[in-house]
Scaffold this motif. Structure first.
Motif, PDB file in Angstrom:
ATOM      1  N   UNK A   1      -2.017 -10.563  -0.286  1.00 18.16           N
ATOM      2  CA  UNK A   1      -0.708 -10.932  -1.427  1.00 18.16           C
ATOM      3  C   UNK A   1       0.435  -9.715  -0.984  1.00 18.16           C
ATOM      4  N   UNK A   2       1.055  -9.838  -1.469  1.00 19.23           N
ATOM      5  CA  UNK A   2       1.843  -8.810  -1.441  1.00 19.23           C
ATOM      6  C   UNK A   2       2.108  -7.407  -0.179  1.00 19.23           C
ATOM      7  N   UNK A   3       1.761  -7.970   0.807  1.00 21.17           N
ATOM      8  CA  UNK A   3       1.674  -6.970   1.664  1.00 21.17           C
ATOM      9  C   UNK A   3       3.007  -6.603   2.533  1.00 21.17           C
TER      10      UNK A   3
ATOM     11  N   UNK B   1      -3.376 -12.251  12.004  1.00 22.78           N
ATOM     12  CA  UNK B   1      -3.282 -11.256  10.863  1.00 22.78           C
ATOM     13  C   UNK B   1      -3.272 -11.861   9.143  1.00 22.78           C
ATOM     14  N   UNK B   2      -3.247 -13.089   8.977  1.00 20.39           N
ATOM     15  CA  UNK B   2      -2.755 -13.818   8.022  1.00 20.39           C
ATOM     16  C   UNK B   2      -4.228 -13.983   6.802  1.00 20.39           C
ATOM     17  N   UNK B   3      -5.578 -13.902   8.222  1.00 19.17           N
ATOM     18  CA  UNK B   3      -6.268 -14.166   7.407  1.00 19.17           C
ATOM     19  C   UNK B   3      -6.938 -12.726   6.290  1.00 19.17           C
ATOM     20  N   UNK B   4      -6.200 -11.339   7.434  1.00 21.15           N
ATOM     21  CA  UNK B   4      -6.869  -9.903   6.938  1.00 21.15           C
ATOM     22  C   UNK B   4      -5.280  -9.750   6.033  1.00 21.15           C
TER      23      UNK B   4
ATOM     24  N   UNK C   1     -16.071  -5.243   5.973  1.00 20.71           N
ATOM     25  CA  UNK C   1     -15.187  -5.366   5.745  1.00 20.71           C
ATOM     26  C   UNK C   1     -13.942  -6.102   6.673  1.00 20.71           C
ATOM     27  N   UNK C   2     -14.624  -7.109   6.831  1.00 21.95           N
ATOM     28  CA  UNK C   2     -14.408  -8.296   7.529  1.00 21.95           C
ATOM     29  C   UNK C   2     -13.347  -9.502   6.796  1.00 21.95           C
ATOM     30  N   UNK C   3     -13.707  -9.577   6.164  1.00 22.24           N
ATOM     31  CA  UNK C   3     -12.863 -10.239   4.430  1.00 22.24           C
ATOM     32  C   UNK C   3     -11.297  -8.557   3.666  1.00 22.24           C
ATOM     33  N   UNK C   4     -11.417  -7.662   4.424  1.00 17.51           N
ATOM     34  CA  UNK C   4     -10.750  -6.662   3.918  1.00 17.51           C
ATOM     35  C   UNK C   4      -9.180  -7.407   3.867  1.00 17.51           C
ATOM     36  N   UNK C   5      -9.192  -7.018   2.608  1.00 19.62           N
ATOM     37  CA  UNK C   5      -7.461  -7.237   2.629  1.00 19.62           C
ATOM     38  C   UNK C   5      -6.481  -5.878   2.502  1.00 19.62           C
ATOM     39  N   UNK C   6      -5.574  -6.201   3.728  1.00 20.33           N
ATOM     40  CA  UNK C   6      -5.188  -5.082   3.569  1.00 20.33           C
ATOM     41  C   UNK C   6      -3.258  -4.965   3.433  1.00 20.33           C
TER      42      UNK C   6
END
Length: 77
Positions: A64-66, A58-61, A33-38
């Motif tokens: 969009x619209x987080x 944290x930008x890489x996790x 899940x290292x590329x998961x988008x929270x």
């Protein structure tokens, strides 16, 4: 099957030790899940500008619209 259970138990206890012993913010991500988008992120801050530096990391996790919520806890007086 026993090795699977032992592996999960060991990884869980290592993660718990890291969290309990860390003197800095820690983000634990499960393998794969290292590329998961929270989409919802809670960032605890303590009032010092240095505690906001995690926002730069944290930008890489972040999806969009987080939604990022900053939580500041203070002592009751």
């Amino acid at each position: 099957m026993r090795i699977d259970w032992i592996g999960r138990w060991l990884l869980g206890s290592v993660a718990e030790s890291v969290l309990r012993g860390a003197h800095c913010p820690v983000l634990l991500v499960r393998p794969g899940q290292a590329s998961a988008s929270f989409r919802n992120i809670l960032v605890p801050v303590d009032g010092y500008p240095s505690s906001l530096k995690v926002l730069d990391k944290i930008h890489s996790y972040v999806a969009p619209q987080a939604r990022i919520t900053l939580l500041r806890a203070t002592e009751a007086q």
